[in-house]
Design an enzyme around this catalytic site. Structure first.
Site, mmCIF file in Angstrom:
data_model
loop_
_atom_site.group_PDB
_atom_site.id
_atom_site.type_symbol
_atom_site.label_atom_id
_atom_site.label_comp_id
_atom_site.label_asym_id
_atom_site.label_seq_id
_atom_site.Cartn_x
_atom_site.Cartn_y
_atom_site.Cartn_z
ATOM 1 N N HIS A 131 0.823 -1.144 0.072
ATOM 2 C CA HIS A 131 0.069 0.075 -0.095
ATOM 3 C C HIS A 131 0.834 1.276 0.148
ATOM 4 O O HIS A 131 2.046 1.222 0.340
ATOM 5 C CB HIS A 131 -0.744 -0.026 1.163
ATOM 6 C CG HIS A 131 -0.128 -0.220 2.714
ATOM 7 N ND1 HIS A 131 0.417 0.938 3.049
ATOM 8 C CD2 HIS A 131 0.017 -1.126 3.251
ATOM 9 C CE1 HIS A 131 0.939 0.615 4.494
ATOM 10 N NE2 HIS A 131 0.638 -0.799 4.323
ATOM 11 N N THR A 132 0.282 2.514 -0.313
ATOM 12 C CA THR A 132 0.995 3.774 -0.223
ATOM 13 C C THR A 132 1.551 3.615 1.135
ATOM 14 O O THR A 132 0.924 3.530 2.233
ATOM 15 C CB THR A 132 -0.050 4.865 -0.352
ATOM 16 O OG1 THR A 132 -0.587 4.508 -1.751
ATOM 17 C CG2 THR A 132 0.413 6.086 -0.122
ATOM 18 N N GLY A 133 2.695 4.209 1.158
ATOM 19 C CA GLY A 133 3.564 4.323 2.586
ATOM 20 C C GLY A 133 4.020 3.018 3.019
ATOM 21 O O GLY A 133 4.550 2.949 4.333
ATOM 22 N N SER A 134 4.067 1.882 2.423
ATOM 23 C CA SER A 134 4.386 0.584 3.059
ATOM 24 C C SER A 134 5.896 0.285 3.058
ATOM 25 O O SER A 134 6.430 -0.540 3.761
ATOM 26 C CB SER A 134 3.772 -0.541 2.428
ATOM 27 O OG SER A 134 4.057 -0.636 0.972
ATOM 28 N N GLY A 135 6.783 1.162 2.200
ATOM 29 C CA GLY A 135 7.986 0.972 2.210
ATOM 30 C C GLY A 135 8.773 0.400 1.041
ATOM 31 O O GLY A 135 9.761 0.250 1.001
ATOM 32 N N LYS A 136 8.069 0.469 0.030
ATOM 33 C CA LYS A 136 8.338 -0.200 -1.169
ATOM 34 C C LYS A 136 9.436 0.660 -1.841
ATOM 35 O O LYS A 136 10.486 0.008 -2.033
ATOM 36 C CB LYS A 136 7.219 -0.236 -2.443
ATOM 37 C CG LYS A 136 5.932 -0.833 -1.981
ATOM 38 C CD LYS A 136 4.825 -0.807 -3.179
ATOM 39 C CE LYS A 136 4.621 0.872 -3.550
ATOM 40 N NZ LYS A 136 3.575 1.250 -2.659
ATOM 41 N N SER A 137 9.441 1.969 -2.021
ATOM 42 C CA SER A 137 10.446 2.758 -2.675
ATOM 43 C C SER A 137 11.529 2.792 -1.511
ATOM 44 O O SER A 137 12.811 2.957 -2.398
ATOM 45 C CB SER A 137 10.177 4.210 -2.784
ATOM 46 O OG SER A 137 9.004 4.248 -3.719
ATOM 47 N N GLU B 58 7.664 1.966 -9.872
ATOM 48 C CA GLU B 58 6.448 2.333 -10.341
ATOM 49 C C GLU B 58 6.631 2.742 -11.746
ATOM 50 O O GLU B 58 6.144 3.756 -12.220
ATOM 51 C CB GLU B 58 5.807 3.682 -9.540
ATOM 52 C CG GLU B 58 5.397 3.627 -8.114
ATOM 53 C CD GLU B 58 4.310 2.621 -7.904
ATOM 54 O OE1 GLU B 58 3.723 2.113 -8.906
ATOM 55 O OE2 GLU B 58 3.910 2.413 -6.853
#
Lengths: 257, 273
Positions: free
Chosen positions: A16-22, A144
């Site tokens: 989700h948005t803000g989950s730490g992916k980037s 992304e």
């Protein structure tokens, strides 16, 4: 979090948005160094041995969320040529290197003398990809990569990632699109609030998420449809392949007669 | 009597310096008050350029664009137009100006010289609408891509615009975030806000009532979204959502009947084996 990514595989990191992916992606080429734990690239622990960061970043190419953040040259050709030029590639070799990278990224050759800021969002994405591919990386990390691309652009990008993987590159895409991750990757890593909740092949990951839903990740329509079929006693793996779903339904219809 | 359009373009053409062909070419377009229109097309078709013309960020090379009755090219017009027409860019980093979330949202209303109470009320509402209330004291640049995108939207909403232009503004949101944002856009539209939404996502277009298709700088189709999804979208090479792929395949093989609602639940409910 412990994760291994091999050459020749396409891995998607979803969450989700803000989950730490980037944040996780930026650890892969030592843009960020972990506060604890280690990141090892082809046997070198980048947290301990930071001497050859340049070599590491050549090995692991990173394309940011918004490619225009990376642009600084006046023409697309110069933009792509920047990295190889820095390593002393000159003349015909440089032209060949730039043209090969542009071709790999599916960039329209007529745009090479244009300003990178003057082309459309989809072409900008290809310029950013070409300028990373010109470094001939062994691993490619795309943050992304399909955001803002049209249907044709998304198809081309997925084909490109698949081709690069087949050529032996390790390709990692960060995406919030679970549908694309399940349909196009060899393995999928799901993050939730900075923690890796599951890492495996798409069907395995879909099974996990069906039992343990993650906030912000909606199961794609094909998998939701299959889950509905299972409630009616029709057993089928959680696939992204429409023909498997149709074949199963045909089989059920034949059995009913 | 129909109300005067909030955006009215006649023969609008725009060429970027040095470009071989115009990005927007001879466009005639009227957007009425309270409309929700989706502007769709391939990358490079001119959608974002058209959105920037609506906000007077770009002045047409040829033709005229009236926004809220004012000629966008007239001296002094752009400043007036931007009080009523807010544009949210594709990339939130192009739009975030202050280092703290609530200060960034307050930036627009402060420039409108509103009272302190009014600014606070608008900031609270914009943060609530975008689901950012709990991040109000966070650093703007420490937010994730999707959160930054919500912040850019909050900044635009705090201007309380009559017209909101969204340029791929939900591309970084996760599916739940996008769904809840689109629901809130629906509420704003129901209260009279005009929405012009540039998007590739067919699952977003379904919320709009009108669809405008652009190709190589021109408007090539303009009609009701029900007509668009009645088959028109297949002509334009847009990504087909999985629901519609499933619907098409199940219908072709007689597993569902014509008229079945093309949602997962609708299709499961009318499945005949």
């Amino acid at each position: 979090m412990s994760v291994t990514i091999e050459r020749g595989e396409l891995v998607s990191i979803v969450g989700h948005t803000g989950s730490g992916k980037s944040t996780l992606a930026q650890h892969l080429n030592a843009l960020l160094i972990p506060q604890s734990g280690s990141v090892t690239v082809d046997g070198t622990d980048v947290t301990k041995d930071a001497k050859d960061l340049r070599g590491l970043r050549r090995k692991v190419g990173l394309v940011f969320q918004y490619p225009e953040q990376q642009f600084f040259a006046d023409t697309i050709r110069d933009e792509i040529a920047f990295a190889p030029q820095n390593w002393g590639v000159r003349g015909r070799d440089l032209d060949d290197c730039v043209d090969a990278a542009a071709r790999s990224a599916g960039l329209d050759p007529s745009l090479m003398e244009m300003n990178p800021f003057a082309v459309s969002g989809g072409q900008k994405r290809r310029v950013a990809l070409a300028s990373v591919l010109s470094m001939k990386p062994d691993y490619l990390v795309l943050d992304e990569p399909t955001a803002g691309l049209d249907a044709q652009g998304i198809r081309e990008l997925i084909r490109l990632m698949t081709e690069l993987r087949a050529k032996g590159l390790g390709v990692v895409q960060v995406t919030h699109d679970l549908e694309s991750a399940l349909a196009n990757s060899g393995r999928v890593l799901v993050l939730e609030n900075g923690l890796g909740v599951v890492y495996g092949e798409p069907e395995q990951v879909a099974e996990h998420l069906l039992l343990n839903p993650v906030e912000g990740l909606v199961m794609p329509p094909f998998q939701r449809f299959i889950a509905g079929l299972r409630e009616r006693g029709i057993d089928l793996p959680l696939t992204s392949d429409i023909s498997s779903i149709i074949d199963k339904l045909e089989e059920m219809r034949r059995c009913a007669f | 009597m129909s109300l005067a359009p909030v955006i009215s373009m006649r023969g609008v053409t725009y060429s970027y310096p040095g470009a071989a062909s115009p990005a927007v070419n001879e466009v005639d377009l009227d957007i009425g008050p309270g409309e929700w229109a989706a502007l769709v097309g391939a990358n490079g078709s001119g959608k974002s350029t058209l959105a920037k013309i609506c906000n007077a960020l770009l002045t047409p090379t040829r033709g005229v664009c009236f926004v809220m009755g004012a000629d966008a090219a007239a001296p002094g017009s752009p400043e007036e137009i931007r009080k009523n027409v807010a544009l949210v860019f594709q990339n939130p980093d192009d739009q975030i100006v202050a280092s703290i979330v609530e200060e960034d949202v307050a930036f627009g209303p402060e420039n409108l010289r509103l009272s302190r109470d009014e600014i606070r009320a608008r900031v609270d509402r914009a943060l609530e609408l975008t689901g950012l209330s709990r991040y109000r004291l966070r650093g703007s640049f420490s937010l994730s891509g999707g959160q930054k995108q919500r912040l850019a939207l909050a900044g635009a909403l705090a201007l309380d615009p009559a017209v909101l232009l969204l340029d791929e503004s939900t591309s970084m949101l996760d599916p739940e975030g996008r769904e809840s944002f689109l629901r809130r856009l629906g509420d704003l539209n129901a209260c009279g806000m005009t929405l012009l939404q540039v998007t590739h996502r067919m699952d977003e277009v379904v919320h709009a009532r009108r669809v405008v298709v652009m190709e190589r700088g021109r408007v090539v189709w303009d009609g009701a979204s029900s007509d668009f999804f009645g088959g028109e979208y297949l002509r334009w090479n847009f990504a087909e959502p999985q629901e519609l792929i499933l619907y098409r395949e199940l219908l072709a093989r007689g597993f569902i009947r014509q008229g079945t609602v093309p949602t997962v639940l609708g299709m499961l409910g009318s499945l005949c084996l």
